[in-house]
Scaffold this active site. Structure first.
Site, PDB file in Angstrom:
ATOM      1  CB  VAL A   9      49.626  35.155  39.966  1.00 55.85           C
ATOM      2  CG1 VAL A   9      50.350  34.695  41.029  1.00 55.85           C
ATOM      3  CG2 VAL A   9      50.061  36.563  39.798  1.00 55.85           C
ATOM      4  CB  SER A  10      46.221  33.903  35.656  1.00 55.39           C
ATOM      5  OG  SER A  10      45.715  32.794  36.291  1.00 55.39           O
ATOM      6  CB  THR A  11      43.251  35.769  39.294  1.00 62.87           C
ATOM      7  OG1 THR A  11      43.771  34.845  40.620  1.00 62.87           O
ATOM      8  CG2 THR A  11      42.726  34.522  38.385  1.00 62.87           C
ATOM      9  CD  GLN A  14      46.169  32.586  40.684  1.00 64.49           C
ATOM     10  OE1 GLN A  14      46.932  32.960  39.637  1.00 64.49           O
ATOM     11  NE2 GLN A  14      45.617  31.367  40.557  1.00 64.49           N
ATOM     12  CB  VAL A  39      50.792  36.338  32.331  1.00 61.49           C
ATOM     13  CG1 VAL A  39      51.169  35.496  30.842  1.00 61.49           C
ATOM     14  CG2 VAL A  39      51.482  37.519  32.203  1.00 61.49           C
TER      15      VAL A  39
END
Length: 210
Positions: A9-11, A14, A39
């Site tokens: 997940v990047s945010t 999420q 990431v």
């Protein structure tokens, strides 16, 4: 032989748990769950992620790697294709939850290899193109919101950032609208709006996100 789930997940909106739950609902049982949180799949190669590097170290011939879709491995064409190529060369089977794709490096038939590699390349290119389109829409939406700081914000969006990301991921993998609506928890009308008006969606999110 072991089965691995790799999630990313990047945010903040999420969740890793959602990806695992989706995989388990599809019938997968895991020996290991490897996850990178916060990431970027665009700017951080798989081997440079803390858990991504660990995954490279753990996978062995005969293992199965499960991902929601190839964009969880990354959103950079070169990185994704090289990552999958490396896994297949080790004898690892790569499977996706969305669309139920299976990539196996055991075949030696040149035609089957060509079809497999072309499909991987197409999916990796789609992941990067989606990321670039989303970034441009976000920039336009944020710029519009900043230009009208005192503007009436209108009704609060009926979708969250996480839902929008889910819809875009599913649409990119050619999932039908009805299934996208079911998985994201949104109406078909809202899914169509997210698909048709990316800048408007980003503007609405920008106006209401802090």
């Amino acid at each position: 032989m072991a089965t691995f789930l790799y999630a990313r997940v990047s945010t903040a909106e999420q969740t890793l748990e959602h990806q695992q739950a989706q995989a388990e609902a599809a019938g997968f049982i895991f020996d290991h769950v490897i996850a990178d949180k916060g990431v970027s799949g665009v700017s951080v190669p798989m081997m440079d992620r803390p858990e991504g590097k660990r995954l490279f170290d753990m996978l062995r011939a005969g293992d199965t790697l499960v991902v929601r879709w190839v964009d969880r491995l990354g959103r950079n064409y070169s990185d994704v294709t090289e990552t999958i190529k490396t896994f297949l060369s080790r004898g690892v089977v790569v499977r996706t939850i969305i669309n139920g794709m299976t990539f196996d490096g055991s075949t030696k038939d040149p035609m089957q290899m060509a079809v497999r590699d072309a499909l991987i390349a197409f999916m990796a290119a789609t992941a990067q193109a989606q990321a670039e389109a989303t970034k441009e829409a976000q920039k336009a939406g944020i710029a519009h919101a900043k230009a009208k700081d005192d503007a009436y914000r209108g009704r609060k969006p009926s979708f969250t950032r996480a839902q929008v990301d889910t819809v875009r991921d599913l649409l990119a993998s050619e999932t039908c609208i009805a299934e996208v609506a079911r998985i994201s928890g949104l109406s078909r009308q809202t899914v169509y709006r997210i698909q048709a008006d990316p800048e408007g969606v980003e503007k609405a999110l920008a106006l209401w996100e802090g």
